[in-house]
Write a protein that holds these residues in place. Structure first.
Motif, PDB file in Angstrom:
ATOM      1  N   VAL A  55      -6.068   1.211  -4.670  1.00 50.60           N
ATOM      2  CA  VAL A  55      -4.703   0.920  -4.218  1.00 50.60           C
ATOM      3  C   VAL A  55      -4.669  -0.049  -3.038  1.00 50.60           C
ATOM      4  O   VAL A  55      -3.969  -1.067  -3.079  1.00 50.60           O
ATOM      5  CB  VAL A  55      -3.949   2.232  -3.889  1.00 50.60           C
ATOM      6  N   SER A  94       2.482   1.523  -3.465  1.00 50.66           N
ATOM      7  CA  SER A  94       1.459   1.864  -4.456  1.00 50.66           C
ATOM      8  C   SER A  94       0.977   3.297  -4.297  1.00 50.66           C
ATOM      9  O   SER A  94       0.682   3.976  -5.281  1.00 50.66           O
ATOM     10  CB  SER A  94       0.276   0.898  -4.348  1.00 50.66           C
ATOM     11  N   THR A  95       0.908   3.761  -3.047  1.00 50.77           N
ATOM     12  CA  THR A  95       0.471   5.140  -2.806  1.00 50.77           C
ATOM     13  C   THR A  95       1.493   6.133  -3.348  1.00 50.77           C
ATOM     14  O   THR A  95       1.140   7.110  -4.024  1.00 50.77           O
ATOM     15  CB  THR A  95       0.254   5.381  -1.300  1.00 50.77           C
ATOM     16  N   THR A 130       0.830  -1.206   0.000  1.00 52.20           N
ATOM     17  CA  THR A 130       0.000   0.000   0.000  1.00 52.20           C
ATOM     18  C   THR A 130       0.861   1.251   0.000  1.00 52.20           C
ATOM     19  O   THR A 130       0.574   2.219  -0.728  1.00 52.20           O
ATOM     20  CB  THR A 130      -0.934   0.000   1.227  1.00 52.20           C
ATOM     21  N   LEU A 151     -10.590   7.956  -0.102  1.00 56.31           N
ATOM     22  CA  LEU A 151      -9.900   8.334  -1.342  1.00 56.31           C
ATOM     23  C   LEU A 151     -10.886   8.865  -2.381  1.00 56.31           C
ATOM     24  O   LEU A 151     -10.593   9.836  -3.092  1.00 56.31           O
ATOM     25  CB  LEU A 151      -9.125   7.136  -1.891  1.00 56.31           C
ATOM     26  N   ALA A 179      -6.755   5.258  -7.947  1.00 54.86           N
ATOM     27  CA  ALA A 179      -6.193   5.408  -6.595  1.00 54.86           C
ATOM     28  C   ALA A 179      -7.094   4.771  -5.549  1.00 54.86           C
ATOM     29  O   ALA A 179      -6.616   4.306  -4.506  1.00 54.86           O
ATOM     30  CB  ALA A 179      -6.000   6.893  -6.275  1.00 54.86           C
ATOM     31  N   MET A 213       1.294   5.967  -6.958  1.00 55.85           N
ATOM     32  CA  MET A 213       0.100   6.645  -7.456  1.00 55.85           C
ATOM     33  C   MET A 213       0.338   8.148  -7.565  1.00 55.85           C
ATOM     34  O   MET A 213      -0.149   8.800  -8.509  1.00 55.85           O
ATOM     35  CB  MET A 213      -1.080   6.363  -6.527  1.00 55.85           C
TER      36      MET A 213
END
Length: 495
Positions: free
Chosen positions: A274, A15-16, A12, A317, A271, A19
């Motif tokens: 994610v 990926s964040t 996470t 999000l 997003a 992103m």
């Protein structure tokens, strides 16, 4: 569970960060550096068609690894030749699919040539990109079966996007022309497969010799049958992501330009998924192991917990994106605001995907996997039909609305199938409570006057949403996982 939690957090986090880089590419770098929606649309088209090509060649072996690797697992015996099976058959399939791809070029020219000539010009570039996409899908599935997922997340979600940014910078500086930009763009997206091979060699898990007993561990008929259904189901689910772009490119007068506007909105909502995708990379192997053990109570508990956690993060999000949609488009060329309602419709679709949890994974890894194939085929049929009806009058907004309807309907059917066959479902009072909390945070943002500076407005608006949303989630104790995580974090910083 500690391994899953640790890898999920790392996935996470990576990926964040990835992103954020992806948003910079989508909102600022590609639209401004390429300075042509058709060129931006071409990059998005290449990225959407390569997985379809790869899935046709994979013959279902990416999902086969999740189901059958627990039976092959034996490092001393090089996992009984499992990686050899995973590679040799799909690579043979790639040769066959490539031959068909070359034969289909005249039909592609007829279909796309008028509205999207740039896609026809770069037709052959799809082949190398698809090859390395296939290789990455296979190696990623094998690594996830080994409970290794962090490196692939770093490669695909971060490194590839950084390399894409560098490639675009070389183009805008005039150091390469557009043809070389496309070549370097493909190289950037292919690099993750090659690095995975190096990673497996470092792990000493790159076993490519055939095993003596590899056809005896699991009945070959069962493997082939599952692979066939998984192959068709994999094609179906991948085609869905490609269908929108292909039909917009063919049916819209602006062709690749509308693909750029549509896929920009589509990516912005990604997003929301994610945390879901990061956890799924780790959970696939665990779900397969729980099915092997027949531990359905543990599986049902996992189903509810992961759904609740994903929904908590996903709703926040979604609020952050939709409440700042005007601010996001202010950084882009004006024509990209055509994707405004793509964000709304696809954001709702993402929330439903989060809210229905692990249903697809449970069906695929169970002996009821045939039903997921039926649902995937239904999805393809519905997406094509609804796009055909809605794109001509409503353009990219019609395509997004069609996808939203289909995602909602099919995910609800998946929930019904899992509930019927396995007597488990992900919903509870907590799901409704989370939606109510999200609604309160949205109203607060809507009442907040727009501030004069964009960055200030984004910061204040997101802080307001986060404060109200997180505060209500913690006070209501709607998610024990969030309260426990907050308690541990607080203890760590105060001790």
């Amino acid at each position: 569970m500690d391994v899953i939690r640790k890898q999920s957090y790392l996935n996470t986090l990576i990926s964040t960060v990835g992103m954020v880089v992806g948003y910079l590419n989508t909102v600022l770098v590609l639209p401004h550096f390429l300075n042509d929606p058709d060129k931006v649309g071409l990059t998005r088209f290449l990225i959407s068609v390569a997985p379809v090509f790869a899935q046709f060649a994979a013959l279902g072996f990416t999902n086969t690894s999740a189901r059958f690797f627990p039976y092959f697992r034996d490092r001393d015996k090089q996992h009984n030749g499992f990686l050899f099976l995973m590679l040799v058959i799909p690579l043979a399939g790639f040769v066959v699919v490539t031959a068909l791809f070359l034969l289909l070029k005249p039909a592609v020219i007829d279909y796309f040539g008028k509205n999207s000539p740039l896609a026809v010009e770069y037709y052959y570039y799809i082949i190398p990109l698809s090859f390395f996409t296939l290789l990455f899908l296979l190696l990623d599935a094998y690594l996830r079966a080994l409970y290794k997922s962090v490196v692939q997340t770093f490669l695909q979600d971060f490194l590839v996007r950084i390399l894409t940014m560098v490639t675009a910078a070389l183009y805008v500086l005039g150091w390469v022309d557009f043809q070389w930009f496309v070549i370097l763009f493909i190289a950037a997206n292919s690099s993750s497969a090659l690095i995975c091979i190096v990673y497996l060699l470092w792990l000493r898990q790159f076993f490519v010799r055939p095993g003596r007993n590899m056809f005896q561990i699991v009945p070959i008929k069962e493997v082939v049958q599952y692979g066939f259904y998984s192959f068709l189901g994999g094609i179906s689910s991948t085609v869905i992501t490609f269908t929108d772009s292909a039909m917009i490119m063919a049916m819209s007068p602006r062709g690749l330009a509308d693909v750029a506007f549509y896929t920009t909105g589509y990516f912005i909502t990604s997003a929301i998924l994610v945390p879901y995708r990061s956890m799924n990379k780790v959970l696939t192997a665990q779900v397969a192991d729980l099915f092997k053990l027949g531990d359905f109570p543990a599986l049902g508990h996992l189903y509810k917990r992961m759904t609740r956690v994903n929904l908590v993060i996903g709703l926040l999000l979604f609020l952050g994106i939709w409440c700042n949609v005007d601010n996001i488009f202010s950084f882009m060329p004006p024509e990209y605001s055509a994707g405004r309602y793509v964000i709304l419709f696809m954001g709702i679709a993402r929330i439903f995907e989060l809210g229905t949890g692990l249903n697809a994974m449970i069906l695929i890894t169970s002996h009821r996997y045939r039903y997921d194939l039926i649902l995937n085929i239904l999805m393809v049929a519905l997406v094509i039909t609804t796009n055909y009806l809605l794109i001509p009058p409503f353009g990219i907004n019609g395509a997004a609305f069609a996808s939203m309807l289909v995602f909602v309907a099919v995910n609800m059917l998946r929930v019904a199938f899992v509930a019927f066959f396995f007597k488990m479902q992900p919903f509870g009072w907590d799901s409704l409570a989370l939606l109510a909390i999200a609604a309160v945070a949205f109203v607060a943002s809507w009442l907040l006057p727009r501030l004069p500076h964009v960055l200030l407005d984004i910061a204040v608006r997101f802080a307001l949403i986060t404060g109200i949303y997180a505060g209500l989630v913690l006070m209501s104790k709607v998610s024990p996982e969030v309260n426990e995580g907050f308690r541990k974090t607080k203890k760590r910083f105060l001790s």
